[in-house]
Design a protein around this motif. Sequence first.
Motif, PDB file in Angstrom:
ATOM      1  N   ARG A  97      27.165  72.440  69.770  1.00  0.00           N
ATOM      2  CA  ARG A  97      26.442  73.212  70.610  1.00  0.00           C
ATOM      3  C   ARG A  97      26.084  74.442  69.826  1.00  0.00           C
ATOM      4  NH1 ARG A  97      28.865  72.790  76.598  1.00  0.00           N
ATOM      5  NH2 ARG A  97      26.959  73.842  77.061  1.00  0.00           N
ATOM      6  N   VAL A  98      24.752  74.907  69.621  1.00  0.00           N
ATOM      7  CA  VAL A  98      24.289  75.861  68.924  1.00  0.00           C
ATOM      8  C   VAL A  98      23.420  76.830  69.246  1.00  0.00           C
ATOM      9  CG1 VAL A  98      23.046  76.373  66.675  1.00  0.00           C
ATOM     10  CG2 VAL A  98      24.524  74.498  66.644  1.00  0.00           C
ATOM     11  N   VAL A  99      23.763  78.182  69.062  1.00  0.00           N
ATOM     12  CA  VAL A  99      22.714  79.235  69.222  1.00  0.00           C
ATOM     13  C   VAL A  99      22.393  79.844  68.046  1.00  0.00           C
ATOM     14  CG1 VAL A  99      22.774  81.802  70.172  1.00  0.00           C
ATOM     15  CG2 VAL A  99      23.984  80.162  71.470  1.00  0.00           C
ATOM     16  N   GLY A 109      22.982  65.842  65.361  1.00  0.00           N
ATOM     17  CA  GLY A 109      24.250  66.420  65.517  1.00  0.00           C
ATOM     18  C   GLY A 109      24.191  67.699  66.199  1.00  0.00           C
ATOM     19  N   ILE A 110      23.048  68.233  66.426  1.00  0.00           N
ATOM     20  CA  ILE A 110      22.899  69.586  67.005  1.00  0.00           C
ATOM     21  C   ILE A 110      22.037  69.498  68.311  1.00  0.00           C
ATOM     22  CG2 ILE A 110      21.956  71.959  66.681  1.00  0.00           C
ATOM     23  CD1 ILE A 110      22.363  71.803  63.821  1.00  0.00           C
ATOM     24  N   ALA A 111      22.774  70.317  69.284  1.00  0.00           N
ATOM     25  CA  ALA A 111      22.193  70.500  70.540  1.00  0.00           C
ATOM     26  C   ALA A 111      22.088  72.325  70.456  1.00  0.00           C
ATOM     27  CB  ALA A 111      23.071  70.076  71.590  1.00  0.00           C
ATOM     28  N   LEU A 112      20.569  72.346  70.262  1.00  0.00           N
ATOM     29  CA  LEU A 112      20.123  73.678  70.364  1.00  0.00           C
ATOM     30  C   LEU A 112      19.932  74.102  71.745  1.00  0.00           C
ATOM     31  CD1 LEU A 112      19.309  76.217  68.636  1.00  0.00           C
ATOM     32  CD2 LEU A 112      17.169  75.296  68.660  1.00  0.00           C
ATOM     33  N   GLU A 113      20.878  75.256  72.134  1.00  0.00           N
ATOM     34  CA  GLU A 113      20.709  75.686  73.421  1.00  0.00           C
ATOM     35  C   GLU A 113      20.376  77.161  73.735  1.00  0.00           C
ATOM     36  OE1 GLU A 113      24.563  74.936  75.506  1.00  0.00           O
ATOM     37  OE2 GLU A 113      24.858  72.957  74.724  1.00  0.00           O
TER      38      GLU A 113
END
Length: 318
Positions: free
Chosen positions: A3-5, A33-37
Amino acid sequence: MERVVLDVDLAMGAPGSDIDDGFALALALADPGIALELVTTVNGNTDADTATALTLELLHRLGRPDVPVVRGATRPLVRPQARQGSLPEDVPVREPREGVAAEAMVEIVRAHPGEITLVAVGPLTNVALAMRLDPGFAGALKSLVIMGGVFEGQTNNAAMPGEFNIWCDPEAAAVVLDSGIAAKWVGLDVTLQVRVERAQALEMAASDRQFTAFAGEYTAAWIDHIAEIDEPGITSCAMHDPLAVAAVTRPDLLTWRDAHVAVSQADLTRGVMVCDFRCTGSGPDGTPRPARPNASVAVAVDVAGFNNHFLKNLEAIA
């Protein structure tokens, strides 16, 4: 799933502006592999308002207008300088989410302690403000990845002795280094090795894929700008920011060394990173060295591996 900011000073889409931040945003969306939140913006390559408008425009181009964008700091913590950019006439001004970046960072990390990876690819002003706003912010992050600094060399530029992001706001970098979190630092030591050639950019510009053609056009223009202004004869540009994003899911592409790092805030050496890889023993005068590393520094990169990762993921974007 990470989970990425993503904190950006995005300028892709403005003539004569750097483009690697746009590729970083695209890679953060494309990597499975990244969930851009959340995306936050900061003054750096351009002013915060222009960075915000260009970020919102690029998210629309990438088919992800649902990703929240929050405007951030308009100038460094202490120094009065603020970058000014220009928004192309054909770029609509869309409104970001309400609020300010530092508060938005704190809110999402408080809501999901130990789960959020913050990737900062611009000056560290927003990150430092979040740390000052909430003393528990740094400790509640899962990880902090920073594109910034040069650790085993120097810029060889008296007008900008530190790497650009750190030079813009060295006081913010000092806050981050003193925060207690040992961030992963992806600096010029490795980012200058991963590059896009002008011939590749022109090939991209001729593509029938919307983002590929758009990015190729502005990449070729950026390389031409560098060749005209800074480095005559150069035929490529570095992918600084995408390498930092790649480090989230593929840290194995980089070789890391723990270090104790300090940043110079003096005018003559503004933004220079003082890097001690030993962290033991004492200096020549008997002064004890810092015993605790406060940074993990990238010192080598698998260039072919990064290129494969970068291109494979971008192929998923129309």
